[in-house]
Design a protein around this motif. Structure first.
Motif, PDB file in Angstrom:
ATOM      1  N   PRO A  43      59.743  -8.031   5.784  1.00  0.00           N
ATOM      2  CA  PRO A  43      59.409  -7.517   7.114  1.00  0.00           C
ATOM      3  C   PRO A  43      58.538  -6.273   7.034  1.00  0.00           C
ATOM      4  N   GLU A  44      57.930  -5.943   8.148  1.00  0.00           N
ATOM      5  CA  GLU A  44      57.186  -4.696   8.246  1.00  0.00           C
ATOM      6  C   GLU A  44      58.162  -3.523   8.139  1.00  0.00           C
ATOM      7  N   VAL A  45      57.642  -2.393   7.695  1.00  0.00           N
ATOM      8  CA  VAL A  45      58.458  -1.185   7.580  1.00  0.00           C
ATOM      9  C   VAL A  45      58.507  -0.500   8.943  1.00  0.00           C
ATOM     10  N   GLU A  46      59.711  -0.325   9.480  1.00  0.00           N
ATOM     11  CA  GLU A  46      59.864   0.278  10.789  1.00  0.00           C
ATOM     12  C   GLU A  46      60.796   1.485  10.715  1.00  0.00           C
ATOM     13  N   VAL A  47      60.359   2.597  11.299  1.00  0.00           N
ATOM     14  CA  VAL A  47      61.186   3.805  11.390  1.00  0.00           C
ATOM     15  C   VAL A  47      61.056   4.381  12.799  1.00  0.00           C
ATOM     16  N   GLN A  48      62.004   5.225  13.166  1.00  0.00           N
ATOM     17  CA  GLN A  48      61.972   5.855  14.477  1.00  0.00           C
ATOM     18  C   GLN A  48      60.788   6.813  14.587  1.00  0.00           C
ATOM     19  N   GLU A  49      60.425   7.130  15.828  1.00  0.00           N
ATOM     20  CA  GLU A  49      59.316   8.049  16.072  1.00  0.00           C
ATOM     21  C   GLU A  49      59.588   9.395  15.402  1.00  0.00           C
ATOM     22  N   GLY A  50      58.590   9.901  14.716  1.00  0.00           N
ATOM     23  CA  GLY A  50      58.711  11.175  14.027  1.00  0.00           C
ATOM     24  C   GLY A  50      59.051  11.046  12.562  1.00  0.00           C
ATOM     25  N   PHE A  51      59.552   9.877  12.139  1.00  0.00           N
ATOM     26  CA  PHE A  51      59.855   9.628  10.726  1.00  0.00           C
ATOM     27  C   PHE A  51      58.676   8.912  10.072  1.00  0.00           C
ATOM     28  N   THR A  52      58.512   9.127   8.772  1.00  0.00           N
ATOM     29  CA  THR A  52      57.420   8.504   8.026  1.00  0.00           C
ATOM     30  C   THR A  52      57.949   7.920   6.726  1.00  0.00           C
ATOM     31  N   ALA A  53      57.648   6.655   6.466  1.00  0.00           N
ATOM     32  CA  ALA A  53      57.995   6.012   5.194  1.00  0.00           C
ATOM     33  C   ALA A  53      56.763   6.003   4.310  1.00  0.00           C
ATOM     34  N   ARG A  54      56.917   6.485   3.075  1.00  0.00           N
ATOM     35  CA  ARG A  54      55.758   6.587   2.176  1.00  0.00           C
ATOM     36  C   ARG A  54      56.217   6.753   0.738  1.00  0.00           C
ATOM     37  N   SER A  55      55.282   6.606  -0.194  1.00  0.00           N
ATOM     38  CA  SER A  55      55.551   6.912  -1.595  1.00  0.00           C
ATOM     39  C   SER A  55      55.348   8.407  -1.827  1.00  0.00           C
ATOM     40  N   ILE A  56      55.896   8.913  -2.923  1.00  0.00           N
ATOM     41  CA  ILE A  56      55.866  10.350  -3.159  1.00  0.00           C
ATOM     42  C   ILE A  56      54.674  10.748  -4.026  1.00  0.00           C
ATOM     43  N   THR A  57      54.461  12.053  -4.104  1.00  0.00           N
ATOM     44  CA  THR A  57      53.475  12.652  -4.996  1.00  0.00           C
ATOM     45  C   THR A  57      54.181  13.719  -5.827  1.00  0.00           C
ATOM     46  N   GLU A  58      53.475  14.288  -6.778  1.00  0.00           N
ATOM     47  CA  GLU A  58      54.033  15.369  -7.599  1.00  0.00           C
ATOM     48  C   GLU A  58      54.499  16.540  -6.738  1.00  0.00           C
ATOM     49  N   ALA A  59      53.803  16.789  -5.636  1.00  0.00           N
ATOM     50  CA  ALA A  59      54.154  17.913  -4.764  1.00  0.00           C
ATOM     51  C   ALA A  59      55.493  17.724  -4.070  1.00  0.00           C
ATOM     52  N   ASP A  60      56.012  16.504  -4.061  1.00  0.00           N
ATOM     53  CA  ASP A  60      57.269  16.192  -3.384  1.00  0.00           C
ATOM     54  C   ASP A  60      58.489  16.364  -4.282  1.00  0.00           C
ATOM     55  N   MET A 113      70.743   4.621  10.559  1.00  0.00           N
ATOM     56  CA  MET A 113      69.518   4.656  11.358  1.00  0.00           C
ATOM     57  C   MET A 113      68.473   3.660  10.836  1.00  0.00           C
ATOM     58  N   GLY A 114      68.854   2.872   9.820  1.00  0.00           N
ATOM     59  CA  GLY A 114      67.919   1.907   9.249  1.00  0.00           C
ATOM     60  C   GLY A 114      66.901   2.504   8.305  1.00  0.00           C
ATOM     61  N   LEU A 115      67.098   3.767   7.901  1.00  0.00           N
ATOM     62  CA  LEU A 115      66.096   4.443   7.076  1.00  0.00           C
ATOM     63  C   LEU A 115      66.165   4.002   5.608  1.00  0.00           C
ATOM     64  N   GLY A 116      67.370   3.691   5.139  1.00  0.00           N
ATOM     65  CA  GLY A 116      67.482   3.166   3.776  1.00  0.00           C
ATOM     66  C   GLY A 116      66.766   1.838   3.649  1.00  0.00           C
TER      67      GLY A 116
END
Length: 262
Positions: free
Chosen positions: A118-135, A210-213
């Protein structure tokens, strides 16, 4: 160890290359707790043993050399041993050496076909993404919150990130509106066998239900598919919330662990 594990991987094998990398590098200073030994045949590793604190023995043996299983067990006697129910050559060696199966908690090995996600769905204001070294700092913080108390540190996670086959594009998080990481999913990709292992996965206690996992997992699994993988695997304990969570994502069981002791 990883070369043997990669060469032998199938639904009948207990280990994935990601297991070894994660267990080896997630904690700095843990090395005195274990002992590792290798057995070679014809110039390549045919068996390995990983003994933990004088109590637990993990092992992998090439089925083409089943006699090495007896050698490993004799080298590390009287440890509790964990194997997969499909590893018949190890079960037979354990029985020859006087081990009996224990009635203990076990892990369920589960798989997910990646063709339809399925498509990745999150609530408004949340962002799903891969990390970087800065994270790095926030990535460690969410792990510590999920697995409290945890010995994971920024130093040890740098070691994880430097280990093969870690990839930052398969290390996914869901970022909350306040900047905290609310959920995370790391996948280890074995490109030879076209399979990725989820390890570890979790949601911060402040953001559960909240479905974030699921969003973190689906994001990482879609990225895994884009790299050419056919399936994802994971090993939750039977009967716990993690098993139900992975079932809800579409994972299905294919094997289970067995524990033996003498």
């Amino acid at each position: 160890m990883q070369h043997l594990t990669r060469r032998l991987w199938s639904h009948s094998a207990n280990w994935h290359v990601g297991d070894l990398a994660w267990q080896r590098f997630q904690h700095v200073g843990r090395e005195p707790e274990w002992q590792r030994e290798l057995w070679e045949r014809d110039g390549e590793v045919a068996a390995w043993a990983w003994e933990r604190q004088g109590k637990t023995l993990y092992l992998q043996v090439d089925p083409a050399h089943p006699d090495l299983a007896d050698e490993v067990l004799k080298r590390f006697p009287d440890r509790e041993v964990m194997i997969l129910d499909a590893e018949r050559h190890l079960i037979e060696a354990l029985e020859r050496q006087g081990y009996a199966r224990l009635d203990t908690d076990y892990q369920v090995f589960m798989t997910h076909d990646l063709r339809e996600l399925p498509e990745v769905e999150v609530q408004e204001g949340f962002t799903a993404r891969s990390i970087t070294e800065a994270d790095l700092a926030r990535r460690v913080e969410v792990h510590q919150a999920v697995w409290h108390p945890s010995r994971l540190t920024e130093e040890s996670y740098r070691n994880v990130m430097a280990a093969w086959p870690y990839r930052a594009d398969l290390d996914w998080v869901v970022e909350a509106p306040d900047g905290r990481f609310a959920a995370k999913c790391l996948i280890w990709f074995d490109d030879l066998n076209r399979v990725g292992e989820l390890e570890p996965v979790g949601t911060h206690p402040d953001f559960r239900r909240m479905g974030l996992g699921a969003a973190a997992c689906y994001g990482a699994m879609r990225a895994l598919r884009d790299l050419g993988a056919d399936q994802a695997i994971v090993y939750p304990f039977h009967g716990g919330p993690a098993e139900k969570f992975y079932e809800s994502l579409g994972f299905r069981p294919y094997a289970r662990t067995l524990n033996y002791a003498r």
